[in-house]
Design a protein around this motif. Structure first.
Motif, mmCIF file in Angstrom:
data_model
loop_
_atom_site.group_PDB
_atom_site.id
_atom_site.type_symbol
_atom_site.label_atom_id
_atom_site.label_comp_id
_atom_site.label_asym_id
_atom_site.label_seq_id
_atom_site.Cartn_x
_atom_site.Cartn_y
_atom_site.Cartn_z
ATOM 1 N N LEU A 163 0.813 -1.211 0.000
ATOM 2 C CA LEU A 163 0.000 0.000 0.000
ATOM 3 C C LEU A 163 0.851 1.267 0.000
ATOM 4 N N THR A 164 1.847 1.293 0.881
ATOM 5 C CA THR A 164 2.712 2.467 0.971
ATOM 6 C C THR A 164 4.141 2.167 0.537
ATOM 7 N N ILE A 165 4.526 0.891 0.576
ATOM 8 C CA ILE A 165 5.887 0.524 0.200
ATOM 9 C C ILE A 165 5.937 -0.908 -0.304
ATOM 10 N N ILE A 166 6.738 -1.093 -1.333
ATOM 11 C CA ILE A 166 7.141 -2.441 -1.743
ATOM 12 C C ILE A 166 8.657 -2.438 -1.845
ATOM 13 N N PHE A 167 9.224 -3.560 -1.532
ATOM 14 C CA PHE A 167 10.662 -3.754 -1.635
ATOM 15 C C PHE A 167 10.863 -4.925 -2.589
ATOM 16 N N ILE A 168 11.488 -4.650 -3.712
ATOM 17 C CA ILE A 168 11.780 -5.724 -4.659
ATOM 18 C C ILE A 168 12.989 -6.468 -4.122
ATOM 19 N N GLN A 169 12.714 -7.601 -3.531
ATOM 20 C CA GLN A 169 13.735 -8.378 -2.846
ATOM 21 C C GLN A 169 14.619 -9.131 -3.832
ATOM 22 N N ASP A 170 14.013 -9.784 -4.805
ATOM 23 C CA ASP A 170 14.759 -10.600 -5.766
ATOM 24 C C ASP A 170 14.191 -10.379 -7.161
ATOM 25 N N ILE A 171 15.080 -10.274 -8.111
ATOM 26 C CA ILE A 171 14.711 -10.383 -9.521
ATOM 27 C C ILE A 171 15.885 -11.086 -10.191
ATOM 28 N N LEU A 172 15.621 -12.244 -10.764
ATOM 29 C CA LEU A 172 16.694 -13.038 -11.338
ATOM 30 C C LEU A 172 16.184 -13.859 -12.510
ATOM 31 N N VAL A 173 17.084 -14.106 -13.451
ATOM 32 C CA VAL A 173 16.778 -14.863 -14.668
ATOM 33 C C VAL A 173 17.960 -15.796 -14.926
ATOM 34 N N LEU A 174 17.660 -17.038 -15.301
ATOM 35 C CA LEU A 174 18.721 -17.975 -15.660
ATOM 36 C C LEU A 174 19.670 -17.324 -16.665
ATOM 37 N N ASN A 175 20.961 -17.576 -16.517
ATOM 38 C CA ASN A 175 21.956 -16.997 -17.419
ATOM 39 C C ASN A 175 21.631 -17.244 -18.887
ATOM 40 N N LEU A 198 5.546 -3.328 -11.398
ATOM 41 C CA LEU A 198 5.347 -1.874 -11.356
ATOM 42 C C LEU A 198 3.920 -1.489 -11.740
ATOM 43 N N LYS A 199 3.339 -2.224 -12.675
ATOM 44 C CA LYS A 199 1.943 -1.960 -13.052
ATOM 45 C C LYS A 199 0.998 -2.339 -11.915
ATOM 46 N N LYS A 200 1.226 -3.494 -11.328
ATOM 47 C CA LYS A 200 0.346 -3.967 -10.256
ATOM 48 C C LYS A 200 0.384 -3.035 -9.049
ATOM 49 N N TYR A 201 1.561 -2.484 -8.752
ATOM 50 C CA TYR A 201 1.729 -1.627 -7.574
ATOM 51 C C TYR A 201 1.951 -0.165 -7.978
ATOM 52 N N SER A 202 1.314 0.265 -9.047
ATOM 53 C CA SER A 202 1.524 1.621 -9.550
ATOM 54 C C SER A 202 1.100 2.692 -8.548
ATOM 55 N N ASP A 203 0.162 2.403 -7.675
ATOM 56 C CA ASP A 203 -0.296 3.384 -6.694
ATOM 57 C C ASP A 203 0.584 3.446 -5.443
ATOM 58 N N VAL A 204 1.516 2.539 -5.323
ATOM 59 C CA VAL A 204 2.414 2.528 -4.165
ATOM 60 C C VAL A 204 3.499 3.578 -4.379
ATOM 61 N N ARG A 205 3.657 4.481 -3.408
ATOM 62 C CA ARG A 205 4.593 5.600 -3.562
ATOM 63 C C ARG A 205 6.047 5.159 -3.517
ATOM 64 N N GLN A 206 6.405 4.282 -2.583
ATOM 65 C CA GLN A 206 7.798 3.880 -2.426
ATOM 66 C C GLN A 206 8.021 2.479 -2.990
ATOM 67 N N LYS A 207 8.846 2.428 -4.019
ATOM 68 C CA LYS A 207 9.264 1.156 -4.610
ATOM 69 C C LYS A 207 10.771 1.110 -4.467
ATOM 70 N N VAL A 208 11.265 0.197 -3.650
ATOM 71 C CA VAL A 208 12.652 0.199 -3.221
ATOM 72 C C VAL A 208 13.313 -1.117 -3.601
ATOM 73 N N LEU A 209 14.599 -1.052 -3.897
ATOM 74 C CA LEU A 209 15.392 -2.264 -4.059
ATOM 75 C C LEU A 209 16.834 -1.959 -3.713
ATOM 76 N N LEU A 210 17.547 -2.972 -3.370
ATOM 77 C CA LEU A 210 18.961 -2.881 -3.030
ATOM 78 C C LEU A 210 19.672 -3.911 -3.884
ATOM 79 N N THR A 211 20.726 -3.491 -4.583
ATOM 80 C CA THR A 211 21.405 -4.414 -5.485
ATOM 81 C C THR A 211 22.887 -4.098 -5.560
ATOM 82 N N GLU A 212 23.607 -4.939 -6.253
ATOM 83 C CA GLU A 212 25.047 -4.739 -6.439
ATOM 84 C C GLU A 212 25.288 -3.649 -7.475
ATOM 85 N N GLU A 213 26.463 -3.061 -7.423
ATOM 86 C CA GLU A 213 26.837 -2.037 -8.399
ATOM 87 C C GLU A 213 27.545 -2.684 -9.575
#
Length: 136
Positions: free
Chosen positions: A65-77, A93-108
């Motif tokens: 509702l107010t936040i989603i955290f994209i924990q994992d996104i992965l695809v076979l090599n 992103l379409k499903k949660y378009s009304d959610v203000r905070q969409k957060v993820l943490l990943t490698e650089e």
């Protein structure tokens, strides 16, 4: 090749282990039962399948509702650079378009940064926000 997407959180251990090991996310596969439980307790999961083979997955935690955290996104090599991760991301992103905070943490990495920026994410090191993380 036709990729099918599924919203079930009920995914067998074997394909999960294969997917996470393929992208070298070994921290998740040290205890695959915990991984499977994490998947089932997530807010949302969309998986990508080539017939019976799990080829990709996106997993979201949060309140939806107010936040989603994209924990994992992965695809076979073998399936990377075919738009599967983009399709997974766009569905979330379409499903949660009304959610203000969409957060993820990943490698650089240049390709990682490019992927998220093309999906309208902004790095916290380039702006007025700051991100903090504590790892155990």
């Amino acid at each position: 090749m036709k990729i099918n997407f599924n919203n079930s959180k009920n995914i067998n251990i074997e394909p999960l282990e294969k997917l996470y090991n393929d992208v070298q996310w070994y921290a998740y596969t040290k205890d695959v039962k915990v991984l499977q439980q994490a998947i089932s307790q997530s807010l949302d999961v969309i998986s990508a399948w080539d017939r019976e083979e799990l080829v990709g997955l996106i997993r979201v935690v949060g309140d939806g509702l107010t936040i989603i955290f994209i924990q994992d996104i992965l695809v076979l090599n073998a399936y990377q650079n075919q738009g599967i991760a983009t399709q997974l991301m766009q569905q979330i992103l379409k499903k949660y378009s009304d959610v203000r905070q969409k957060v993820l943490l990943t490698e650089e990495a240049p390709d990682v940064r490019h992927f998220y920026e093309k999906n309208d994410f902004h790095s916290c090191d380039k702006g007025s926000t700051v991100a903090f993380a504590k790892f155990s």
